[in-house]
Design a protein around this motif. Structure first.
Motif, mmCIF file in Angstrom:
data_model
loop_
_atom_site.group_PDB
_atom_site.id
_atom_site.type_symbol
_atom_site.label_atom_id
_atom_site.label_comp_id
_atom_site.label_asym_id
_atom_site.label_seq_id
_atom_site.Cartn_x
_atom_site.Cartn_y
_atom_site.Cartn_z
ATOM 1 N N SER A 95 -16.140 -23.747 -33.564
ATOM 2 C CA SER A 95 -14.733 -22.834 -33.755
ATOM 3 C C SER A 95 -13.678 -23.558 -33.857
ATOM 4 N N LYS A 96 -13.476 -24.820 -33.181
ATOM 5 C CA LYS A 96 -12.198 -25.454 -33.469
ATOM 6 C C LYS A 96 -12.308 -26.223 -34.824
ATOM 7 N N SER A 97 -13.342 -26.685 -35.250
ATOM 8 C CA SER A 97 -13.126 -27.338 -36.725
ATOM 9 C C SER A 97 -13.734 -26.700 -37.885
ATOM 10 N N HIS A 98 -14.413 -25.563 -37.790
ATOM 11 C CA HIS A 98 -14.798 -24.819 -38.873
ATOM 12 C C HIS A 98 -14.541 -23.560 -38.997
ATOM 13 N N HIS A 99 -14.626 -22.711 -38.075
ATOM 14 C CA HIS A 99 -14.385 -21.490 -38.294
ATOM 15 C C HIS A 99 -12.960 -21.037 -38.180
ATOM 16 N N THR A 100 -12.202 -21.872 -37.475
ATOM 17 C CA THR A 100 -10.736 -21.582 -37.556
ATOM 18 C C THR A 100 -10.170 -22.091 -38.743
ATOM 19 N N LYS A 101 -9.230 -21.467 -39.454
ATOM 20 C CA LYS A 101 -8.602 -21.959 -40.681
ATOM 21 C C LYS A 101 -7.645 -22.814 -40.260
ATOM 22 N N VAL A 102 -6.940 -22.726 -39.349
ATOM 23 C CA VAL A 102 -5.869 -23.613 -39.001
ATOM 24 C C VAL A 102 -6.203 -24.664 -37.903
ATOM 25 N N VAL A 103 -6.338 -25.981 -38.565
ATOM 26 C CA VAL A 103 -6.731 -27.132 -37.780
ATOM 27 C C VAL A 103 -5.229 -27.868 -37.392
ATOM 28 N N VAL A 104 -5.285 -28.489 -36.437
ATOM 29 C CA VAL A 104 -4.160 -29.060 -35.730
ATOM 30 C C VAL A 104 -3.703 -29.989 -36.892
ATOM 31 N N ASP A 105 -4.254 -30.877 -37.265
ATOM 32 C CA ASP A 105 -4.066 -31.936 -38.094
ATOM 33 C C ASP A 105 -5.089 -32.132 -38.970
ATOM 34 N N PRO A 106 -5.290 -31.396 -40.184
ATOM 35 C CA PRO A 106 -6.514 -31.825 -40.802
ATOM 36 C C PRO A 106 -6.268 -33.259 -41.708
ATOM 37 N N GLY A 107 -5.043 -33.339 -42.391
ATOM 38 C CA GLY A 107 -4.881 -34.331 -43.178
ATOM 39 C C GLY A 107 -6.148 -34.351 -44.368
ATOM 40 N N GLU A 108 -5.600 -35.197 -45.249
ATOM 41 C CA GLU A 108 -6.211 -35.091 -46.503
ATOM 42 C C GLU A 108 -7.659 -35.913 -46.315
ATOM 43 N N SER A 109 -7.691 -36.893 -45.207
ATOM 44 C CA SER A 109 -8.865 -37.719 -45.058
ATOM 45 C C SER A 109 -9.760 -36.802 -44.314
ATOM 46 N N ALA A 110 -9.371 -35.768 -43.687
ATOM 47 C CA ALA A 110 -10.435 -34.991 -42.667
ATOM 48 C C ALA A 110 -11.039 -34.053 -43.743
ATOM 49 N N ILE A 111 -10.165 -33.373 -44.863
ATOM 50 C CA ILE A 111 -10.760 -32.439 -45.794
ATOM 51 C C ILE A 111 -11.593 -33.294 -46.742
ATOM 52 N N GLU A 112 -11.548 -34.563 -47.137
ATOM 53 C CA GLU A 112 -12.232 -35.318 -48.049
ATOM 54 C C GLU A 112 -13.602 -35.642 -47.257
ATOM 55 N N GLU A 113 -13.224 -35.821 -45.922
ATOM 56 C CA GLU A 113 -14.415 -36.229 -45.322
ATOM 57 C C GLU A 113 -15.508 -34.957 -45.402
ATOM 58 N N ARG A 114 -15.038 -33.913 -45.142
ATOM 59 C CA ARG A 114 -15.647 -32.528 -44.979
ATOM 60 C C ARG A 114 -16.254 -32.419 -46.255
ATOM 61 N N SER A 115 -15.733 -32.581 -47.370
ATOM 62 C CA SER A 115 -16.251 -32.162 -48.617
ATOM 63 C C SER A 115 -17.421 -33.241 -48.907
ATOM 64 N N SER A 116 -17.139 -34.313 -48.702
ATOM 65 C CA SER A 116 -18.059 -35.469 -48.919
ATOM 66 C C SER A 116 -19.481 -35.232 -47.929
ATOM 67 N N ARG A 117 -19.168 -34.723 -46.792
ATOM 68 C CA ARG A 117 -20.260 -34.414 -45.900
ATOM 69 C C ARG A 117 -20.992 -33.175 -46.465
ATOM 70 N N ARG A 118 -20.186 -32.281 -47.022
ATOM 71 C CA ARG A 118 -20.841 -31.123 -47.629
ATOM 72 C C ARG A 118 -21.767 -31.304 -48.594
ATOM 73 N N ALA A 119 -21.509 -32.360 -49.477
ATOM 74 C CA ALA A 119 -21.918 -32.739 -50.703
ATOM 75 C C ALA A 119 -23.071 -33.432 -50.422
ATOM 76 N N MET A 120 -23.213 -34.214 -49.353
ATOM 77 C CA MET A 120 -24.172 -34.886 -48.839
ATOM 78 C C MET A 120 -25.425 -34.055 -48.355
ATOM 79 N N VAL A 121 -25.080 -32.772 -47.515
ATOM 80 C CA VAL A 121 -25.959 -32.040 -47.177
ATOM 81 C C VAL A 121 -26.388 -31.221 -48.427
ATOM 82 N N GLU A 122 -25.811 -30.840 -49.323
ATOM 83 C CA GLU A 122 -26.200 -30.349 -50.402
ATOM 84 C C GLU A 122 -27.062 -30.859 -51.214
ATOM 85 N N ALA A 123 -27.005 -32.339 -51.192
ATOM 86 C CA ALA A 123 -27.841 -33.283 -52.043
ATOM 87 C C ALA A 123 -28.853 -33.266 -51.291
ATOM 88 N N SER A 124 -29.000 -33.394 -49.834
ATOM 89 C CA SER A 124 -30.277 -33.488 -48.994
ATOM 90 C C SER A 124 -31.130 -32.093 -49.253
#
Lengths: 217, 616
Positions: A127-156
């Motif tokens: 609920s903190k990191s995914h379901h809430t849209k407002v994150v305290v301090d996402p930063g670009e790195s967090a978003i990139e990390e999330r998208s790369s992680r998502r890509a990995m899960v998709e590939a798997s």
């Protein structure tokens, strides 16, 4: 009849991804084992750019969703644990011991093990990191990390689907003949029970019931 | 006898298996078929063909039957190539708006992104099982075929080409690429370069003794390096206050524009000049008024040069000139051509001849005719900016209309005899020229045959542009009325050939020029002069005629009869230079089309023309 076992590649998923991933995998397997007349239904995943196929049976879809709900409940009680879901196909054989009336037994001819590693705490963390849209301090790195992680899960996940297709192609002889009017073979979805040991015992019981997996028919 | 029956069963299974595979592949790789399949799958009816291999796929595409016929020899492989066609660099980039048309167009490239091969490896002479074994034998084969088809169906959705097909099957977006397929019984091997980016997967063969059914695919693992992108296009928009609409007040003043462009009055007798306040026209072709300022987003988006389409494809006069006109025509033409070729090939060469092309490939486009044709679809009209527009204005052979007029008519013509783009437009244009000089009046009928078709497209702008593109700029049309020599002078001298793409008009004096009495006196004094002065008169007369003309929706015959009479009587004295020998019907037709340009004639173009000639 021998029981073919397929251990699918382990997927590292987050709590909110469980439902989609399991639906995709379970329906894909069942579609390949629904050898009756089916009207295939393409389903697009929302979290990933993957389209899988359902056999279009409403009742089947409901049962699978129920099992997934049970599994998610189990995961919430047992966070950050590796888990396994077993999808088994069996034949019903009647057994007639001379001192008993008709008794049916299940002869499992194929078992699929879906291995999941749920990495986050189900409700609190997600609920903190995914379901809430407002994150305290996402930063670009967090978003990139999330998208790369998502890509990995998709590939798997895509790899798992290819694995299913490969298994279906390579192992055909053990599949029983198709019965008239039957859309899919009888199946059973086993999720971990309240304790890990109980889950393991369930599996052992099944093996004893159906015979050794390597036993030839 | 029994052997024949058994071998017939096997042949039937193999034949249906191939058909089913082809159906699965085409349904998930041909955008139009994919869309149809999704719709037909929702129907409850199960056809006979659906029951084969227990997989309901919906209606078989008609092409499938022909392909089945041509590939009926089961022992020959069936090769299905999925080809990605990438259109040129004609993209939504703003830079392409101002690139020369040839460069902006770019060649199309074709790449085989998937190759499916289905073959039945079987010795020519074989013996099939008989008796009780036969039933078990065929059931096993059938079951395995079902399993293979299931896995094929799933795999089709996992390969990269599927996403492309899905994108193309959506009508909400257009792309710079297209997917077509080719079915044949042989295949050209891939080059080493092509093979490098490809992977291969072979489904486990189905033993169908004495042979086996083999299905394999060679596919591109990734399509990310193809730069496939959607074309940015304007959504269809109904312009309620379109200038040319009969219901629009021709003298309405437009809201002020940030660009600072000014309306210019149209010097004519009896006209109330429009406000000279800056205005902004909410139309793609109106950006000519704002030349010198950066085009708005809509304008730039609309500006993918139509040169690619117009220069490459002849226009079909029967096609509706909509925003998708070029796209439709192109698709229609291409697909028609390809289909015609395909069917001709069916007729001309047997599927399995021993000629140099043992099996003529069937090349069919599965493209959605409404989609996927590139820049032409993206409202290919742009009003060039300052530096660029000069080039357009100075060149007669370029097509300023293309960039300054609504991109709806195929006859956004180049005024160039060698142009192949809009032959009808050029013909009609030149015939108008001839008419003015007393030649055959049929040119005007051509002129209006096009707009009539345009009119059918229920779009005023289409009508409007049809007129403009077929006749060139109204100003030029008017100048034609004077003499061919004067026309040439106009073309040579003026920096533009369309009144709509000029924004360097000095509008500071517009208020003084708007004085009607002054204009009238000018007309009266110079009415007998051929050339520059007569142009003013012509413009004035036309404006007057257009103002008093009844709405376009009326019966054209009545309209033409009444209005022209009235206008002719009123304007005869001042328009003698304009009404050179020509028939009333021709003038009426011209009036009908010029009416739509009424408000634009009120603006800069006429003023600029007069001014320029005054300077000279």
């Amino acid at each position: 009849m021998n029981c073919e076992v397929c251990q699918l590649k382990e997927l590292e998923v987050e709590h909110f991804e469980i439902r989609e991933v399991l639906r995709c995998i379970l329906h894909t397997i069942v579609f390949h084992r629904a050898l009756g007349l089916v009207r295939p239904k393409d389903v697009d995943l929302e979290l990933f750019e993957i389209t899988y196929v359902q056999c279009g049976d409403v009742e089947l879809e409901k049962k699978i969703d129920e099992k997934i709900d049970h599994f998610i409940s189990w995961v919430e009680k047992h966070p950050n644990k590796k888990s396994q879901i077993c999808l088994s196909f069996y034949e019903v054989k009647s057994k007639q011991p001379f001192w008993f009336a008709n008794k049916t037994e299940r002869l499992y001819w194929e078992q699929w093990y879906v291995n999941l590693n749920v990495t986050q705490h189900p409700k609190h963390h997600s609920s903190k990191s995914h379901h809430t849209k407002v994150v305290v301090d996402p930063g670009e790195s967090a978003i990139e990390e999330r998208s790369s992680r998502r890509a990995m899960v998709e590939a798997s996940l895509r790899e798992v689907l290819f694995q299913i297709i490969k298994f279906v192609n390579e192992k055909k002889d053990h599949v029983p003949p198709i019965s008239e009017g039957v859309i899919y073979f009888p199946y059973e979805i086993t999720i971990p029970s309240s304790s890990d040991s109980a889950f393991g015992m369930d599996m052992i019981k099944r093996m004893l019931h159906s015979g050794h997996p390597t036993m030839l028919s | 006898m029994e052997m024949d029956r058994e071998s017939g069963k096997l042949e039937q299974i193999v034949s249906q298996f191939r058909s089913k595979i082809l159906h699965v592949i085409l349904d998930s790789r041909v955008p139009s078929l994919h869309r149809q399949q999704q719709e037909s799958l929702s129907l409850s009816r199960v056809r006979k063909t659906d029951k084969w291999f227990n997989l309901v796929l919906g209606d078989r595409p008609p092409a499938l039957e022909n392909l089945n016929f041509s590939l009926r020899n089961l022992l020959d492989p069936m090769v299905i190539d999925i080809i990605l066609i990438r259109h040129g660099s004609c993209s939504s980039s703003v830079d392409n708006l101002y690139a020369p048309s040839a460069a902006a167009a770019g060649p199309s490239t074709e790449t085989v992104i998937e190759r499916w091969v289905v073959q039945y490896d079987c010795p020519r002479v074989f013996a099939t099982p008989s008796g009780a074994d036969a039933a078990v034998f065929y059931k096993k084969i059938y079951k395995k075929c079902i399993l293979l088809l299931r896995s094929l169906y799933s795999q089709m959705r996992l390969l990269p080409a599927y996403r492309i097909c899905r994108q193309l099957s959506l009508l909400s977006q257009t792309y710079n690429f297209d997917l077509v397929y080719k079915v044949s019984s042989f295949s050209h091997p891939f080059s080493r370069e092509e093979e490098d980016g490809m992977k291969e997967y072979s489904f486990t063969p189905v033993e169908a003794l004495p042979g086996c059914l083999c299905v394999s695919v060679t596919y591109r693992a990734t399509l990310s390096d193809f730069n496939l992108e959607p074309l940015v296009s304007l959504p269809p928009k109904i312009i309620t206050d379109y200038v040319g609409s009969p219901t629009t007040d021709p003298m309405r003043s437009f809201p002020s524009s940030k660009t600072g462009a000014h309306a210019t009055s149209f010097p004519s007798t009896g006209l109330r000049p429009p406000s000279s306040a800056p205005f902004q026209r909410p139309h793609s072709w109106s950006s000519g008024f704002h030349r010198g300022f950066p085009p708005t987003k809509t304008q730039s988006l609309a500006g993918s040069p139509p040169a690619y389409c117009t220069s490459r494809k002849p226009y079909d006069i029967t096609s509706p000139p909509t925003d998708l006109y070029g796209n439709r025509i192109q698709n229609h033409r291409v697909s028609t051509l390809q289909q015609a070729t395909a069917y001709d090939e069916y007729k001309l060469s047997p599927p399995f001849s021993t000629s140099a092309s043992p099996s003529t490939p069937t090349y069919l486009s599965g493209a959605n005719p409404l989609l996927t044709r590139h820049c032409s679809e993206t409202a290919p009209v742009t009003i060039p900016l300052t530096g660029r527009s000069t080039r357009y204005l100075s060149s007669n052979s370029s097509d300023p209309n293309r960039h300054s007029l609504p991109p709806l008519s195929p006859r956004s013509s180049k005024h160039d005899a060698s142009s192949q783009e809009s032959p009808s437009g050029i013909r009609s244009y030149r015939k108008i020229e001839g008419l003015r000089a007393g030649e055959s009046p049929s040119g005007l009928s051509n002129l209006y045959s096009a707009p009539k078709v345009v009119r059918d497209s229920k779009d005023d702008s289409g009508r409007f542009s049809g007129l403009l593109s077929s006749s060139g700029s109204p100003r030029i049309g008017f100048s034609r009325s004077s003499s061919r020599l004067s026309f040439q002078d106009d073309i040579d001298d003026c920096e533009f050939s369309c009144p709509f793409d000029v924004d360097d008009v000095d509008v500071s004096d517009s208020s003084s020029r708007n004085t009607e009495s002054k204009r009238a006196s000018e007309f009266t004094a110079q009415s007998n002069l051929v050339g520059k002065k007569s142009q003013d008169a012509a413009v004035g007369i036309l404006v007057h005629m257009l103002r008093t003309a009844p709405p376009l929706r009326q019966d054209s015959s009545c309209y033409s009869t009444h209005s022209l009479k009235t206008e002719y009587d009123g304007g005869a004295g001042v328009a003698s230079g304009f009404f050179l020998p020509r028939k009333t019907a021709d003038a009426l037709e011209e009036l009908n089309s010029y009416r739509e340009m009424k408000d634009l004639l009120l603006s800069k173009s006429a003023t600029q023309a007069v001014r320029k000639e005054g300077k000279k």
